[in-house]
Design an enzyme around this catalytic site. Structure first.
Site, PDB file in Angstrom:
ATOM      1  N   ARG B 311       0.857  -1.281  -0.161  1.00  0.00           N
ATOM      2  CA  ARG B 311      -0.131   0.009  -0.141  1.00  0.00           C
ATOM      3  C   ARG B 311       0.924   1.186   0.081  1.00  0.00           C
ATOM      4  O   ARG B 311       0.620   2.299  -0.512  1.00  0.00           O
ATOM      5  CB  ARG B 311      -1.049  -0.174   1.266  1.00  0.00           C
ATOM      6  CG  ARG B 311      -2.268  -0.920   0.915  1.00  0.00           C
ATOM      7  CD  ARG B 311      -3.000  -1.379   2.040  1.00  0.00           C
ATOM      8  NE  ARG B 311      -4.029  -2.180   1.530  1.00  0.00           N
ATOM      9  CZ  ARG B 311      -5.143  -2.741   2.353  1.00  0.00           C
ATOM     10  NH1 ARG B 311      -5.224  -2.235   3.675  1.00  0.00           N
ATOM     11  NH2 ARG B 311      -6.082  -3.447   1.910  1.00  0.00           N
ATOM     12  N   HIS B 459      -6.338  -1.027  -6.796  1.00  0.00           N
ATOM     13  CA  HIS B 459      -5.728  -2.557  -6.405  1.00  0.00           C
ATOM     14  C   HIS B 459      -5.165  -2.223  -5.113  1.00  0.00           C
ATOM     15  O   HIS B 459      -4.883  -1.119  -4.624  1.00  0.00           O
ATOM     16  CB  HIS B 459      -4.716  -2.871  -7.694  1.00  0.00           C
ATOM     17  CG  HIS B 459      -3.527  -2.029  -7.582  1.00  0.00           C
ATOM     18  ND1 HIS B 459      -2.318  -2.279  -8.393  1.00  0.00           N
ATOM     19  CD2 HIS B 459      -3.157  -0.750  -7.288  1.00  0.00           C
ATOM     20  CE1 HIS B 459      -1.287  -1.509  -8.281  1.00  0.00           C
ATOM     21  NE2 HIS B 459      -1.910  -0.200  -7.800  1.00  0.00           N
ATOM     22  N   GLU B 460      -4.859  -3.340  -4.478  1.00  0.00           N
ATOM     23  CA  GLU B 460      -4.480  -3.093  -3.011  1.00  0.00           C
ATOM     24  C   GLU B 460      -5.200  -2.706  -2.124  1.00  0.00           C
ATOM     25  O   GLU B 460      -5.021  -2.070  -0.988  1.00  0.00           O
ATOM     26  CB  GLU B 460      -3.061  -2.648  -2.840  1.00  0.00           C
ATOM     27  CG  GLU B 460      -1.768  -2.868  -3.882  1.00  0.00           C
ATOM     28  CD  GLU B 460      -1.567  -4.398  -4.042  1.00  0.00           C
ATOM     29  OE1 GLU B 460      -1.969  -5.167  -3.417  1.00  0.00           O
ATOM     30  OE2 GLU B 460      -0.953  -4.752  -5.055  1.00  0.00           O
ATOM     31  N   GLY B 461      -6.801  -2.842  -2.400  1.00  0.00           N
ATOM     32  CA  GLY B 461      -7.836  -2.404  -1.745  1.00  0.00           C
ATOM     33  C   GLY B 461      -8.246  -0.953  -2.209  1.00  0.00           C
ATOM     34  O   GLY B 461      -7.603  -0.078  -2.312  1.00  0.00           O
TER      35      GLY B 461
END
Lengths: 607, 607
Positions: B311, B459-461
């Site tokens: 993140r 992406h990545e949340g």
């Protein structure tokens, strides 16, 4: 319905319940029409959009226009779609019966056009530019020019373009250097030979239909061969790709210099064109043959006829792209199970996942999109109705009413061009976000819609140009009469809202309208135009948000006592707009009230 | 310099003058380093970015990854660029000397990495994921697993992935259904056979380097063959594409199910993978061989080790994309003549056109981009420094200080992931706008940077997930200790600003910090988590803007008495941020203070 282009229910609400399209029928111009004929036109565009344009939308992106050494090639399906558009009669829809038109209200035409733009906006550029080109010629061309160049376009046999920009002069038209040398008089008007380079010509070269009518801005040199300076030296010329039979029928000296490879909007071939480079030699000599339209030096005034129509068209296209993306996001959110609600119950993985729309954050994104899409479309349709009202007044001989409507339309033109271009693009972004990772793939339509829509803040005058037009010209013109008419329009809605059930909405709008008036007056007192216009884009954005807040309040009033899901959704979206969107303008208006100089005082060497 | 990737002057200012990278040298971990070694690493990444990655950026977009029936193919130049990244030693840069690392501060590594992300972010995904994968194994793997799977990645011989999502479970990891059946114990840990489908696997299949180490979330069935429910049932497995020699050296049962065709970020191949479909049969039977990492049920906790690093990496990439686009826009604005200033003088077309940067509206767009790019990079670097400080405290045996730094980092992780993803994308949009029509063509870099950056909010949340993480978890954790630490951090800056020349900036920030505290306390008092989190995204955005306002004020303080063009530019950008950007949060915080229920109360059937 499965095409997810627009909501017919909302469109009919906006058209009939809100903007009272049927009231136009009392005007002599529209007397032959009825709600049935309006609906039939919309039906046919809905079908044309869903059946012909939509199926080639992704294809037109994947296989962009290319030059194969002989001709500009587009995929067959795109060529057929553009031909179907030309054959549909839409190009002439709003024109007089006498020139083959349907005398359809512009309001209805825009409502119908929205289905096409939502399906494949790039394919729509050809008929839209053609309609604007023909409309300009009807207004400013000689009878012979109309006969030779406007009618074939109105019949759907030819297409048209507008050629303004040059490589060295994008938004700065006073700096164009395309040269037009007088040759001789002809039945089609004074004939010139043009030479120069034009850039960003949509539909500039292709063989989809029989001929292309270029409308070209150029300058006529003085006796010493010098080009006049500034915009007053600009004249307008008709430069057909192929000369008429009477003029020899040869290929004119207009040649493709290059095709722009764009981020989106790819069904439209966008070209650099060379005029008069000598690649073709009509009647034995180099130079693109062109016929003067109107008087020398009137070029820009004539072209703004087309530009202003095109700017409403840009707003319409942007709103349509935002609208269809919103419907795709809504459909996805209703059908995609994903996660559970926060809290203890949500941790019970034995329960099925909920659809995305069950999440408040997804509803937030959908509400914002609904506000942008329906509000943007409403703004465009309200402006389209002004075109009709202006025309009705003019044809009824009421010059004052016509002038008043025209002023309001002139004022709103930069807003209707820019607001949907900015906020429906923001809606497209949210549509991708609702789709999550899938939205980032080309398997779903939303990414292409986002790319397509990115053009709209650029072409037909960038966002910055629109801001300068609004604050530097429109709000001050006629001693502020247009701005006052605008204020009265909003106030009329506020009056109707008084005492009703939408006090919160009305209060929110009234506060910002008052602030906008103060700020406008303060800015108009700033003498230095550089300082006054330093934050013109922020002014444009604030003006736009206030205007769309008006659209929302006015639509809520049009719901009357209706209390079904549709009406509740409209009210909730209006509440969203007033609570979450409209407050954005407060900070902008505060800075404008101070005439904040942060951008103005920034120096190049400090970046 | 001509590569226009980042400003080395600003990077050095942020690194040395603002974040005091040299002060890290007093820690034993970094004792072998010096400013010279820091600069050497940055030099080498600047060169690698400009010389190797940048030249294949457009190519990697034009020729996206494809499967030719045998293997995933990428353009040779992209393959070579990824190999050059692997060979650069950057994957192991922050790791211990003992595992082949450089023991470089994360702060310096991120500053170096930024050059690579700015040059070709898609190519950087391979080493970034590899570094995160190896880092997870160093933290949670057994010595044998480290030896077999982490070290080859750290040496740049293999790459790694993270396999979380499944087609039916995007952000909802509790719903994964990939199954891991115990087979037998091995020196590499308990061996399982995995079967299931994974989606959105970046770097999931290719032959760029020797092997791919997949880290896969899966569930171990109970005695009745049922998968445990919820996230606590998730375990983590190492699934190598090719088994180690000791384990037979065969191709594992992991096969490509499809390649995602993306909007951008195309140097990264992104795949759907099938585990255990039987296409390959290691040791004679179907099922992907995987080795358990840590304890059963610890999978998500282990994976968050990687996710949290990733993140910060997403934030860095987003900031780098915004930064390079800003420099391109600035360069274009300085060199493109276009129009004249408003007012009488501007109508004199005999005068030359002015460069775009002379227009206040263009400077407005550049100032906003500068705020986003430099502020976003600053936010990322400040977080990177927290990683180092946490590690220094831990290695010094000061558990309390380490925990405090870690809490602050945990709190800021959703912010550092999301703020640059949102606002540097807005900067990319402005960079296109500054380029006008040219920005809409693929002849300029800015459109690709915009498309690349659009992934980062997903992406990545997703953005929405980050909002729920911040408001639903981070601000409340440890009885609000992390949030209090954050407040103290900002207050410390405000204290230093007191009495100096930046009272306006400090007052603007102080007012919003106070409001953020009130609103946070009010939201934490809302019992119903669904209601509390309904506007979590707005909370995240407000928190982010306050945090970046802190970055700007703190950077201005770090300028001290400096008064050159660089310092003046920083001050002007800070002023811009406080005047035009920070006030955005007022409306959001007002709605959050009311715990506005507009989105929550909206019903599906009203859309």
């Amino acid at each position: 319905m499965t095409a997810l282009l627009l909501s017919r229910e909302d469109l009919c609400f906006q058209l009939y319940d809100w903007l009272h399209a049927e009231s136009l029928l009392s005007a002599p111009r529209f007397a032959a029409h009825s709600r049935e004929t309006f609906d039939a036109v919309i039906d046919s565009c809905e079908r044309l959009g869903g059946d012909v344009l939509l199926p080639c939308h992704a294809l037109s992106d994947r296989e962009e226009p290319g030059f194969d050494g002989e001709a500009v090639r587009l995929p067959d399906a795109v060529v057929e779609a553009v031909r179907a558009l030309a054959a549909s009669g839409l190009v002439a829809a709003t024109q007089d019966d006498a020139v083959g038109g349907l005398q359809l209200p512009v309001l209805v035409e825009k409502a119908a056009q929205a289905w096409l733009s939502a399906a494949n906006i790039g394919a729509c550029a050809y008929p839209m530019l053609t309609a604007g080109n023909a409309s300009l010629l009807l207004a400013h061309g000689s009878p012979a020019q109309v006969e030779a160049f406007a009618l074939p376009q109105l019949r759907g046999e030819w297409t048209g373009t507008m050629c303004l920009s040059e490589p060295q002069a994008g938004s700065s038209l006073s700096d164009i250097t395309t040269r037009a040398e007088y040759e001789r008089d002809t039945p089609l008007g004074p004939r010139y030979r043009l030479s120069g380079r034009k850039m960003w010509i949509s539909g500039g070269e292709h063989t989809i239909l029989g001929n292309i009518v270029h409308l070209v801005l150029a300058k006529v040199p003085d006796a010493d061969g010098r080009l006049p300076q500034g915009t007053r030296g600009i004249s307008l010329f008709i430069v057909p790709r192929t000369l008429t039979a009477d003029e020899g029928g040869e290929r004119n000296d207009v040649s493709l210099a290059g095709i722009n490879h764009k981020l989106g909007y790819r069904a439209t071939v966008n070209c650099a064109l060379n005029f008069g480079e000598g690649r073709f030699r009509p009647q034995g000599r180099a130079g693109a043959v062109g016929y003067l339209v109107g008087k020398p030096g009137d070029g820009l005034a004539c072209m703004f006829h087309l530009m202003n129509e095109a700017r409403i068209g840009v707003g319409l296209g942007a709103a349509a792209l935002g609208y269809t993306a919103y419907l795709h996001a809504l459909d996805y959110a209703r059908n995609r199970p994903q996660g559970r609600l926060p809290g203890p119950a949500g941790k019970d993985a034995s329960q099925p996942q909920v659809p995305l729309v069950a999440h408040a954050d997804v509803r937030r994104m959908l509400l914002a999109q609904k506000c942008y899409a329906e509000g943007g479309l409403g703004l465009v349709l309200a402006c389209a109705r002004l075109v009709d009202e202006q025309r009705i007044a003019r044809e009824a001989g009421d010059g004052e009413a016509a002038a008043s409507k025209q002023r309001l339309l002139d004022l709103l033109t930069p807003v209707v061009k820019s607001w949907p271009s900015q906020w429906c693009l923001a809606g497209n972004d949210l549509a991708i976000q609702v789709h999550g990772g899938y939205g980032y793939t080309r398997d779903y339509r939303v990414e292409q819609l986002w790319r397509d829509n990115r053009l709209n803040a650029i072409h037909e005058g960038t966002h910055g140009i629109q801001g300068i037009d609004l604050l530097g010209r429109k709000v001050a013109m006629h001693d502020g009469a247009a701005f006052e008419a605008y204020v009265r329009m909003v106030e009329a809605t506020l009056s109707r809202a008084a005492g009703g059930g939408c006090a919160e909405l009305a209060d929110a709008l009234a506060a910002r309208l008052a602030r906008l008036r103060e700020v406008t007056a303060a800015l108009l007192r700033v003498d230095d135009p550089v300082a006054r216009l330093a934050n013109a884009s922020a002014y444009l954005e604030a003006f736009g948000h206030v205007t769309v807040a008006w659209v929302w309040l006015d639509q809520v009033l049009a719901l009357g006592g209706r209390d079904d899901g549709f009406a509740r959704g409209k009210r909730q979206a209006a509440r969203w707009f007033m609570r979450w969107e409209l407050p954005r303008v407060d900070a902008w208006l505060d800075r404008l009230a101070d005439n904040d100089d942060t951008a103005l005082a920034m120096r190049d060497e400090w970046f």
